[in-house]
Design an enzyme around this catalytic site. Structure first.
Site, PDB file in Angstrom:
ATOM      1  N   ASN A  45      38.925 -32.076  32.095  1.00 46.40           N
ATOM      2  CA  ASN A  45      38.279 -33.053  31.209  1.00 46.40           C
ATOM      3  C   ASN A  45      36.970 -33.538  31.826  1.00 46.40           C
ATOM      4  O   ASN A  45      36.825 -33.631  33.053  1.00 46.40           O
ATOM      5  CB  ASN A  45      39.215 -34.220  30.862  1.00 46.40           C
ATOM      6  CG  ASN A  45      39.813 -34.934  32.040  1.00 46.40           C
ATOM      7  OD1 ASN A  45      40.025 -34.344  33.093  1.00 46.40           O
ATOM      8  ND2 ASN A  45      40.089 -36.212  31.885  1.00 46.40           N
ATOM      9  N   CYS A  56      38.222 -32.980  26.363  1.00 45.86           N
ATOM     10  CA  CYS A  56      39.500 -32.753  27.042  1.00 45.86           C
ATOM     11  C   CYS A  56      39.514 -31.415  27.782  1.00 45.86           C
ATOM     12  O   CYS A  56      38.768 -30.485  27.443  1.00 45.86           O
ATOM     13  CB  CYS A  56      40.641 -32.748  26.034  1.00 45.86           C
ATOM     14  SG  CYS A  56      40.934 -34.307  25.209  1.00 45.86           S
ATOM     15  N   GLU A  58      41.810 -29.110  27.721  1.00 52.27           N
ATOM     16  CA  GLU A  58      42.256 -27.982  26.886  1.00 52.27           C
ATOM     17  C   GLU A  58      41.096 -27.350  26.137  1.00 52.27           C
ATOM     18  O   GLU A  58      40.943 -26.129  26.084  1.00 52.27           O
ATOM     19  CB  GLU A  58      43.294 -28.458  25.863  1.00 52.27           C
ATOM     20  CG  GLU A  58      44.569 -28.999  26.467  1.00 52.27           C
ATOM     21  CD  GLU A  58      44.521 -30.498  26.708  1.00 52.27           C
ATOM     22  OE1 GLU A  58      43.459 -31.005  27.142  1.00 52.27           O
ATOM     23  OE2 GLU A  58      45.533 -31.166  26.475  1.00 52.27           O
ATOM     24  N   CYS A  94      42.951 -31.565  20.149  1.00 52.69           N
ATOM     25  CA  CYS A  94      43.184 -30.329  20.922  1.00 52.69           C
ATOM     26  C   CYS A  94      44.268 -29.470  20.275  1.00 52.69           C
ATOM     27  O   CYS A  94      44.172 -28.238  20.290  1.00 52.69           O
ATOM     28  CB  CYS A  94      43.539 -30.653  22.365  1.00 52.69           C
ATOM     29  SG  CYS A  94      42.109 -31.195  23.335  1.00 52.69           S
TER      30      CYS A  94
HETATM   31  N1  THU Z   1      42.848 -35.803  28.251  1.00 48.98           N
HETATM   32  C1  THU Z   1      42.804 -34.453  28.392  1.00 48.98           C
HETATM   33  O1  THU Z   1      41.843 -33.893  28.938  1.00 48.98           O
HETATM   34  N2  THU Z   1      43.854 -33.735  27.911  1.00 48.98           N
HETATM   35  C2  THU Z   1      45.023 -34.275  27.475  1.00 48.98           C
HETATM   36  O2  THU Z   1      45.967 -33.548  27.219  1.00 48.98           O
HETATM   37  C3  THU Z   1      45.131 -35.725  27.287  1.00 48.98           C
HETATM   38  C4  THU Z   1      43.908 -36.511  27.564  1.00 48.98           C
HETATM   39  C5  THU Z   1      41.765 -36.594  28.877  1.00 48.98           C
HETATM   40  C6  THU Z   1      40.760 -37.235  27.969  1.00 48.98           C
HETATM   41  C7  THU Z   1      40.285 -38.379  28.811  1.00 48.98           C
HETATM   42  O3  THU Z   1      39.263 -37.921  29.695  1.00 48.98           O
HETATM   43  C8  THU Z   1      41.486 -38.758  29.650  1.00 48.98           C
HETATM   44  O4  THU Z   1      42.356 -37.649  29.604  1.00 48.98           O
HETATM   45  C9  THU Z   1      42.220 -40.012  29.167  1.00 48.98           C
HETATM   46  O5  THU Z   1      42.512 -39.930  27.819  1.00 48.98           O
END
Ligand code: THU
Length: 134
Positions: A45, A56, A58, A94
């Site tokens: 992320n 994110c 993913e 995502c």
């Molecule tokens: N986030 C992800 O990258 N993937 C996930 O599956 C859940 C959330 C990130 C977004 C943000 O930078 C942080 O986690 C908090 O929400």
């Protein structure tokens, strides 16, 4: 054909989580996917001072896959390295992006980095039932 074990993908996701840029949430996420051709792509992320611009892990892994000319996800692992007790289940946005490139039976493995052995397995179809696809 997919060849990686869940653990290999979880380890790859753990490695890339170390590069997460998460100065606001401190929720450092890594995602690693294996394509239907057996290639591995990963992403972390990347947060932004304008919070809504955050991407994110993913989606960054998936976009790296597409940039390399691949469009089929066979399996995906998501790991978080954080003090938080929250597990890194993929957000709604995502799930829809994963759905663009994966079948409903695509396995998704989720775990905190401190409990990799306790990883949960779910399918895309379980996470996004009755999905929209053109
Ligand atoms: N986030 C992800 O990258 N993937 C996930 O599956 C859940 C959330 C990130 C977004 C943000 O930078 C942080 O986690 C908090 O929400």
């Amino acid at each position: 054909m997919p060849s990686k074990s869940p653990h290999e993908l979880l380890e790859a996701a753990t490695a890339v989580a170390a590069n997460a840029y998460a100065p606001y949430s401190h929720f450092c996420v890594g995602a690693a996917l294996e394509t239907t051709d057996g290639m591995i792509f990963s992403g972390c992320n990347v947060e932004n001072a304008s919070y809504g611009l955050t991407i994110c892990a993913e989606r960054n892994a998936i976009f790296a896959m597409v940039a390399a000319g691949q469009t089929g996800i066979a399996q995906l692992a998501i790991v978080v390295d954080s003090e938080s007790a929250a597990w890194p289940y993929p957000c709604g946005a995502c799930r829809q992006v994963i759905n663009q490139f994966a079948e409903p039976d695509c396995p998704i493995y989720v775990a905190p980095s401190r409990q990799l052995d306790a990883f949960e397995t779910m399918t895309l179809g379980e996470l996004l039932p009755k999905s929209f696809k053109f």
